[in-house]
Design a protein around this motif. Structure first.
Motif, PDB file in Angstrom:
ATOM      1  N   LEU A 101       0.838  -1.188   0.000  1.00  0.00           N
ATOM      2  CA  LEU A 101       0.000   0.000   0.000  1.00  0.00           C
ATOM      3  C   LEU A 101       0.878   1.244   0.000  1.00  0.00           C
ATOM      4  N   GLY A 102       0.696   2.106  -0.999  1.00  0.00           N
ATOM      5  CA  GLY A 102       1.549   3.285  -1.122  1.00  0.00           C
ATOM      6  C   GLY A 102       2.926   2.900  -1.621  1.00  0.00           C
ATOM      7  N   CYS A 103       2.973   2.237  -2.770  1.00  0.00           N
ATOM      8  CA  CYS A 103       4.227   1.653  -3.254  1.00  0.00           C
ATOM      9  C   CYS A 103       5.182   2.672  -3.846  1.00  0.00           C
ATOM     10  N   GLY A 104       4.688   3.869  -4.182  1.00  0.00           N
ATOM     11  CA  GLY A 104       5.554   4.851  -4.807  1.00  0.00           C
ATOM     12  C   GLY A 104       6.065   4.350  -6.150  1.00  0.00           C
ATOM     13  N   ALA A 105       7.343   4.588  -6.408  1.00  0.00           N
ATOM     14  CA  ALA A 105       7.945   4.231  -7.693  1.00  0.00           C
ATOM     15  C   ALA A 105       8.547   2.834  -7.695  1.00  0.00           C
ATOM     16  N   GLY A 106       8.313   2.076  -6.635  1.00  0.00           N
ATOM     17  CA  GLY A 106       8.717   0.670  -6.642  1.00  0.00           C
ATOM     18  C   GLY A 106      10.040   0.355  -6.006  1.00  0.00           C
ATOM     19  N   VAL A 159       1.290  -7.088  -5.412  1.00  0.00           N
ATOM     20  CA  VAL A 159       0.299  -6.174  -5.962  1.00  0.00           C
ATOM     21  C   VAL A 159       0.625  -4.806  -5.385  1.00  0.00           C
ATOM     22  N   ALA A 160       0.967  -3.871  -6.263  1.00  0.00           N
ATOM     23  CA  ALA A 160       1.471  -2.561  -5.853  1.00  0.00           C
ATOM     24  C   ALA A 160       0.377  -1.512  -6.040  1.00  0.00           C
ATOM     25  N   VAL A 161       0.049  -0.815  -4.957  1.00  0.00           N
ATOM     26  CA  VAL A 161      -1.052   0.155  -4.954  1.00  0.00           C
ATOM     27  C   VAL A 161      -0.510   1.554  -4.695  1.00  0.00           C
ATOM     28  N   ASP A 162      -0.944   2.504  -5.495  1.00  0.00           N
ATOM     29  CA  ASP A 162      -0.611   3.904  -5.243  1.00  0.00           C
ATOM     30  C   ASP A 162      -1.681   4.761  -5.904  1.00  0.00           C
ATOM     31  N   GLU A 163      -1.916   5.951  -5.340  1.00  0.00           N
ATOM     32  CA  GLU A 163      -2.903   6.849  -5.931  1.00  0.00           C
ATOM     33  C   GLU A 163      -2.340   7.635  -7.096  1.00  0.00           C
ATOM     34  N   SER A 164      -1.030   7.552  -7.315  1.00  0.00           N
ATOM     35  CA  SER A 164      -0.384   8.321  -8.372  1.00  0.00           C
ATOM     36  C   SER A 164      -0.072   7.429  -9.576  1.00  0.00           C
ATOM     37  N   ALA A 165      -0.704   7.720 -10.702  1.00  0.00           N
ATOM     38  CA  ALA A 165      -0.393   6.977 -11.921  1.00  0.00           C
ATOM     39  C   ALA A 165       1.041   7.226 -12.355  1.00  0.00           C
ATOM     40  N   GLU A 166       1.560   8.420 -12.051  1.00  0.00           N
ATOM     41  CA  GLU A 166       2.942   8.730 -12.416  1.00  0.00           C
ATOM     42  C   GLU A 166       3.932   7.887 -11.624  1.00  0.00           C
TER      43      GLU A 166
END
Length: 233
Positions: A50-55, A69-76
């Protein structure tokens, strides 16, 4: 009514709603977090991050054999993540309809305001298997007492903590500045202290309990679901 200041950021490139700089997060190396998560989750456990950022934690976890499974609110941010299933969503809104052996809530997200913290932990409980675990990174209670303006350099990145203040009991506000070569970014934030009783109560409200701390400084902990008759699911 007291309203806690919202986080915000500055610098080149996209800045996410919580003040994170995508270009900087794409540069950051891991600093030992994947090893902590790997040991706590168990070999091969499926991880919901949860809140993976850029990985920066995602990719090492995959390398250690975890499906993520990587979750973030930012598509960027998610555009930098590879070899993982990605979900663009706010943590508090997430409802995947499946459970995971480990749910990761890093980046001190548990130190959010009461309402947000509760929503984050509820999302953790919705998605963790009854025999799984939730792995959490927090600002330790001691950090709130000792945090002060400071500067360190690590792996070519200058980290400055500045403008540290304590606007209310159990709250700390500060700006962190990141400098890489000629580029710099800032993120201003307010974070809430949780003592052991606050932590236990917050976990219990979400149907979780503290299993054990993963590091001596108590910045990482492992929580497990409360199961049995009447337990939250």
């Amino acid at each position: 009514m007291n309203v806690e200041p919202r986080a915000y950021g500055t610098g080149p490139g996209v800045i996410t709603p919580d003040g994170c700089a995508v270009d900087f997060y794409a540069l950051m190396p891991d600093i030992g977090e994947p090893a902590i998560v790997h040991e706590a989750a168990g070999a091969g456990a499926a991880v919901l991050e949860l809140g993976c950022g850029a990985g920066r934690v995602t990719h090492p976890l995959i390398g250690l054999g975890h499906p993520v499974v990587a979750v973030d609110e930012s598509a960027e941010m998610l555009a930098h993540v590879h070899d993982a299933e990605t979900v663009c969503a706010r943590i508090q809104d997430l409802s995947l309809g499946r459970r995971f052996g480990a749910v990761l809530l890093a980046s001190h997200l548990i130190n959010a305001d009461d309402e947000t913290r509760s929503a984050f932990l509820d999302a953790c409980r919705r998605h963790v298997a009854d025999d799984g675990c939730v792995i959490i990174q927090q600002h330790s209670p001691e950090w709130f007492a000792t945090a002060k303006d400071s500067e360190v350099t690590r792996d070519g990145v200058i980290y400055r903590l500045r403008d540290v203040s304590r606007p209310a009991p159990n709250l700390l506000s500060a700006t962190v500045e990141y400098v890489v070569g000629e580029r710099s970014w800032t993120q201003t934030f307010t974070t809430k202290r949780l003592d052991s009783g606050d932590l236990a109560a917050a976990l219990a409200a979400a149907g979780l309990r503290l299993d054990h701390y993963l590091t001596q400084d108590r910045t990482w902990l492992r929580a497990v679901p409360v199961t049995g008759p009447g337990a939250r699911r």
